[in-house]
Scaffold this motif. Structure first.
Motif, PDB file in Angstrom:
ATOM      1  N   THR A  23      -1.501   9.095   3.639  1.00 30.65           N
ATOM      2  CA  THR A  23      -1.779   9.272   5.063  1.00 30.65           C
ATOM      3  C   THR A  23      -0.493   9.667   5.785  1.00 30.65           C
ATOM      4  OG1 THR A  23      -1.482   6.894   5.373  1.00 30.65           O
ATOM      5  CG2 THR A  23      -3.747   7.690   5.188  1.00 30.65           C
ATOM      6  N   ILE A  24      -0.668  10.344   6.912  1.00 29.06           N
ATOM      7  CA  ILE A  24       0.467  10.773   7.727  1.00 29.06           C
ATOM      8  C   ILE A  24       0.298  10.252   9.146  1.00 29.06           C
ATOM      9  CG2 ILE A  24       0.929  12.819   6.323  1.00 29.06           C
ATOM     10  CD1 ILE A  24      -0.454  14.496   8.525  1.00 29.06           C
ATOM     11  N   ALA A  25       1.420  10.075   9.816  1.00 32.01           N
ATOM     12  CA  ALA A  25       1.400   9.626  11.209  1.00 32.01           C
ATOM     13  C   ALA A  25       0.887  10.758  12.095  1.00 32.01           C
ATOM     14  CB  ALA A  25       2.798   9.220  11.654  1.00 32.01           C
ATOM     15  N   HIS A  26       0.110  10.409  13.087  1.00 34.95           N
ATOM     16  CA  HIS A  26      -0.315  11.384  14.087  1.00 34.95           C
ATOM     17  C   HIS A  26       0.940  11.870  14.811  1.00 34.95           C
ATOM     18  CE1 HIS A  26      -2.316  13.216  17.478  1.00 34.95           C
ATOM     19  NE2 HIS A  26      -3.491  13.023  16.869  1.00 34.95           N
ATOM     20  N   ARG A  63      -8.819   8.622   0.511  1.00 30.78           N
ATOM     21  CA  ARG A  63      -9.196  10.026   0.645  1.00 30.78           C
ATOM     22  C   ARG A  63      -7.959  10.909   0.724  1.00 30.78           C
ATOM     23  NH1 ARG A  63     -13.238  12.810   5.148  1.00 30.78           N
ATOM     24  NH2 ARG A  63     -13.079  14.906   4.256  1.00 30.78           N
ATOM     25  N   ALA A  64      -6.942  10.459   1.472  1.00 26.58           N
ATOM     26  CA  ALA A  64      -5.707  11.241   1.588  1.00 26.58           C
ATOM     27  C   ALA A  64      -5.046  11.432   0.225  1.00 26.58           C
ATOM     28  CB  ALA A  64      -4.751  10.566   2.562  1.00 26.58           C
ATOM     29  N   GLU A  65      -5.071  10.382  -0.598  1.00 26.40           N
ATOM     30  CA  GLU A  65      -4.482  10.489  -1.928  1.00 26.40           C
ATOM     31  C   GLU A  65      -5.200  11.545  -2.765  1.00 26.40           C
ATOM     32  OE1 GLU A  65      -3.247   7.656  -5.706  1.00 26.40           O
ATOM     33  OE2 GLU A  65      -4.450   6.827  -4.090  1.00 26.40           O
ATOM     34  N   GLN A  66      -6.512  11.651  -2.594  1.00 27.69           N
ATOM     35  CA  GLN A  66      -7.308  12.600  -3.384  1.00 27.69           C
ATOM     36  C   GLN A  66      -7.314  14.015  -2.802  1.00 27.69           C
ATOM     37  OE1 GLN A  66      -8.773  11.821  -6.384  1.00 27.69           O
ATOM     38  NE2 GLN A  66      -7.617   9.930  -6.089  1.00 27.69           N
ATOM     39  N   GLU A  67      -7.429  14.138  -1.469  1.00 26.07           N
ATOM     40  CA  GLU A  67      -7.700  15.440  -0.855  1.00 26.07           C
ATOM     41  C   GLU A  67      -6.549  16.052  -0.067  1.00 26.07           C
ATOM     42  OE1 GLU A  67     -11.474  15.719   1.210  1.00 26.07           O
ATOM     43  OE2 GLU A  67     -12.202  13.945   0.139  1.00 26.07           O
ATOM     44  N   SER A  68      -5.628  15.250   0.380  1.00 27.73           N
ATOM     45  CA  SER A  68      -4.555  15.762   1.229  1.00 27.73           C
ATOM     46  C   SER A  68      -3.436  16.367   0.378  1.00 27.73           C
ATOM     47  CB  SER A  68      -3.977  14.621   2.074  1.00 27.73           C
ATOM     48  OG  SER A  68      -2.762  15.021   2.669  1.00 27.73           O
ATOM     49  N   PRO A  69      -2.846  17.464   0.845  1.00 33.59           N
ATOM     50  CA  PRO A  69      -1.692  18.013   0.125  1.00 33.59           C
ATOM     51  C   PRO A  69      -0.482  17.078   0.181  1.00 33.59           C
ATOM     52  CG  PRO A  69      -2.023  19.190   2.193  1.00 33.59           C
ATOM     53  CD  PRO A  69      -3.202  18.269   2.022  1.00 33.59           C
ATOM     54  N   MET A 126      -9.115   9.963  15.055  1.00 35.94           N
ATOM     55  CA  MET A 126      -9.563   9.187  13.905  1.00 35.94           C
ATOM     56  C   MET A 126      -9.718  10.072  12.659  1.00 35.94           C
ATOM     57  SD  MET A 126      -9.518   6.193  15.153  1.00 35.94           S
ATOM     58  CE  MET A 126     -10.102   5.361  13.712  1.00 35.94           C
ATOM     59  N   GLN A 127      -8.950  11.127  12.576  1.00 35.65           N
ATOM     60  CA  GLN A 127      -9.043  12.027  11.430  1.00 35.65           C
ATOM     61  C   GLN A 127      -8.582  11.311  10.154  1.00 35.65           C
ATOM     62  OE1 GLN A 127      -6.687  15.580  11.799  1.00 35.65           O
ATOM     63  NE2 GLN A 127      -8.046  16.727  10.466  1.00 35.65           N
ATOM     64  N   TRP A 128      -9.260  11.574   9.062  1.00 33.76           N
ATOM     65  CA  TRP A 128      -9.018  10.856   7.814  1.00 33.76           C
ATOM     66  C   TRP A 128      -7.598  10.984   7.291  1.00 33.76           C
ATOM     67  CZ3 TRP A 128      -7.573  13.721   3.613  1.00 33.76           C
ATOM     68  CH2 TRP A 128      -7.885  15.084   3.624  1.00 33.76           C
ATOM     69  N   ILE A 129      -6.900  12.069   7.605  1.00 41.11           N
ATOM     70  CA  ILE A 129      -5.521  12.202   7.111  1.00 41.11           C
ATOM     71  C   ILE A 129      -4.596  11.129   7.703  1.00 41.11           C
ATOM     72  CG2 ILE A 129      -5.681  14.658   6.616  1.00 41.11           C
ATOM     73  CD1 ILE A 129      -4.138  15.193   9.216  1.00 41.11           C
ATOM     74  N   HIS A 130      -5.070  10.473   8.781  1.00 40.66           N
ATOM     75  CA  HIS A 130      -4.288   9.400   9.406  1.00 40.66           C
ATOM     76  C   HIS A 130      -4.790   8.006   9.034  1.00 40.66           C
ATOM     77  CE1 HIS A 130      -2.567  12.574  11.783  1.00 40.66           C
ATOM     78  NE2 HIS A 130      -3.693  12.812  12.413  1.00 40.66           N
ATOM     79  N   THR A 131      -6.049   7.899   8.641  1.00 44.18           N
ATOM     80  CA  THR A 131      -6.671   6.575   8.558  1.00 44.18           C
ATOM     81  C   THR A 131      -7.242   6.187   7.190  1.00 44.18           C
ATOM     82  OG1 THR A 131      -8.798   7.472   9.262  1.00 44.18           O
ATOM     83  CG2 THR A 131      -7.319   6.662  10.991  1.00 44.18           C
ATOM     84  N   TYR A 185       7.197  18.942  10.187  1.00 42.12           N
ATOM     85  CA  TYR A 185       6.888  18.348   8.886  1.00 42.12           C
ATOM     86  C   TYR A 185       6.201  17.010   9.119  1.00 42.12           C
ATOM     87  CZ  TYR A 185       7.448  17.526   3.899  1.00 42.12           C
ATOM     88  OH  TYR A 185       7.213  17.319   2.572  1.00 42.12           O
ATOM     89  N   PRO A 186       5.223  16.662   8.293  1.00 43.12           N
ATOM     90  CA  PRO A 186       4.496  15.404   8.524  1.00 43.12           C
ATOM     91  C   PRO A 186       5.344  14.175   8.205  1.00 43.12           C
ATOM     92  CG  PRO A 186       3.773  16.408   6.487  1.00 43.12           C
ATOM     93  CD  PRO A 186       4.690  17.402   7.145  1.00 43.12           C
ATOM     94  N   VAL A 187       5.161  13.152   9.016  1.00 39.85           N
ATOM     95  CA  VAL A 187       5.758  11.849   8.742  1.00 39.85           C
ATOM     96  C   VAL A 187       4.732  11.079   7.915  1.00 39.85           C
ATOM     97  CG1 VAL A 187       6.627   9.704   9.712  1.00 39.85           C
ATOM     98  CG2 VAL A 187       7.104  11.882  10.872  1.00 39.85           C
ATOM     99  N   LYS A 188       5.051  10.870   6.642  1.00 38.33           N
ATOM    100  CA  LYS A 188       4.127  10.207   5.729  1.00 38.33           C
ATOM    101  C   LYS A 188       4.191   8.695   5.896  1.00 38.33           C
ATOM    102  CE  LYS A 188       4.651  13.862   2.305  1.00 38.33           C
ATOM    103  NZ  LYS A 188       5.094  14.175   0.927  1.00 38.33           N
ATOM    104  N   ALA A 189       3.123   8.036   5.493  1.00 46.62           N
ATOM    105  CA  ALA A 189       3.083   6.571   5.519  1.00 46.62           C
ATOM    106  C   ALA A 189       4.308   6.030   4.793  1.00 46.62           C
ATOM    107  CB  ALA A 189       1.804   6.073   4.856  1.00 46.62           C
ATOM    108  N   ASN A 190       4.932   5.044   5.388  1.00 48.34           N
ATOM    109  CA  ASN A 190       6.109   4.350   4.859  1.00 48.34           C
ATOM    110  C   ASN A 190       7.406   5.142   4.923  1.00 48.34           C
ATOM    111  OD1 ASN A 190       4.672   1.948   4.198  1.00 48.34           O
ATOM    112  ND2 ASN A 190       3.846   3.031   2.419  1.00 48.34           N
ATOM    113  N   ASN A 191       7.405   6.350   5.534  1.00 46.38           N
ATOM    114  CA  ASN A 191       8.673   7.053   5.755  1.00 46.38           C
ATOM    115  C   ASN A 191       9.515   6.278   6.761  1.00 46.38           C
ATOM    116  OD1 ASN A 191       7.536  10.533   5.659  1.00 46.38           O
ATOM    117  ND2 ASN A 191       8.497   9.345   4.067  1.00 46.38           N
ATOM    118  N   GLN A 192      10.814   6.382   6.619  1.00 47.06           N
ATOM    119  CA  GLN A 192      11.726   5.845   7.620  1.00 47.06           C
ATOM    120  C   GLN A 192      12.240   7.003   8.455  1.00 47.06           C
ATOM    121  OE1 GLN A 192      14.744   3.196   6.180  1.00 47.06           O
ATOM    122  NE2 GLN A 192      13.303   2.044   4.930  1.00 47.06           N
ATOM    123  N   VAL A 193      12.253   6.811   9.770  1.00 43.64           N
ATOM    124  CA  VAL A 193      12.672   7.874  10.680  1.00 43.64           C
ATOM    125  C   VAL A 193      13.811   7.399  11.569  1.00 43.64           C
ATOM    126  CG1 VAL A 193      10.400   8.998  10.695  1.00 43.64           C
ATOM    127  CG2 VAL A 193      10.933   7.258  12.418  1.00 43.64           C
TER     128      VAL A 193
END
Length: 115
Positions: free
Chosen positions: A20-23, A10-16, A1-6, A63-71
Motif C-alpha cells: 500500500t502507498i500513502a495518499h 490486494r496491493a501486494e498482488q496487483e499494485s506495481p 478509499m482506493q485499494w492502493i491505500h487501504t 514517487y509514491p510513499v510506500k507503507a513503512n517508508n521513513q520520510v
C-alpha cells in the motif's frame, strides 16, 4: 478509499508497488510537522508578530510513499518579497524518502511574516 491505500493483500498482488502507498494528500498534510519541528522550543521566525499560511503554488507527487517508508522534509528558500509591514516567503519543500532517489512530494509553500 482506493485499494492502493487501504488493502495490503490486494496491493501486494496487483499494485506495481507491491504494498500500500500513502495518499498524496496524507503526505502533503505532514508538511507543517516536518518543516516546523526541527526545534519545537525555538520559533522559526521569532521577531514576527504573526505568520500566515497563504497556500501552495505548486504540488507534485513524483514517487509514491510506500507503507513503512521513513520520510523527512528538506526546505529551500526560493523567494522573499517585501510586503506592507512584512515579508512574503516562498519555500520549495521536498519530502524525501529514505533509500529512494526521487521525492515523494515537492511543493512550493507561501507564507507571510507580519512585523
Amino acid at each position: 478509499m482506493q485499494w492502493i491505500h487501504t488493502d495490503p493483500e490486494r496491493a501486494e498482488q496487483e499494485s506495481p508497488f507491491k504494498t500500500t502507498i500513502a495518499h498524496g494528500f496524507l503526505t502533503l498534510s505532514l508538511l507543517p510537522k516536518l518543516t516546523d519541528s526541527v526545534d519545537p522550543d525555538s520559533a522559526m521566525f521569532p521577531t514576527a508578530k504573526m505568520v500566515v499560511n497563504i497556500g501552495l503554488n505548486q504540488v507534485r507527487f513524483p514517487y509514491p510513499v510506500k507503507a513503512n517508508n521513513q520520510v523527512r522534509a528538506v526546505s529551500t528558500l526560493t523567494k522573499v518579497t517585501p510586503i506592507r509591514k512584512g515579508l512574503e516567503i516562498e519555500r520549495e519543500i521536498k519530502v524525501e524518502i529514505d533509500g529512494v532517489r526521487r521525492p515523494g512530494c515537492v511543493a512550493v509553500s507561501v507564507i507571510q511574516l507580519h512585523f
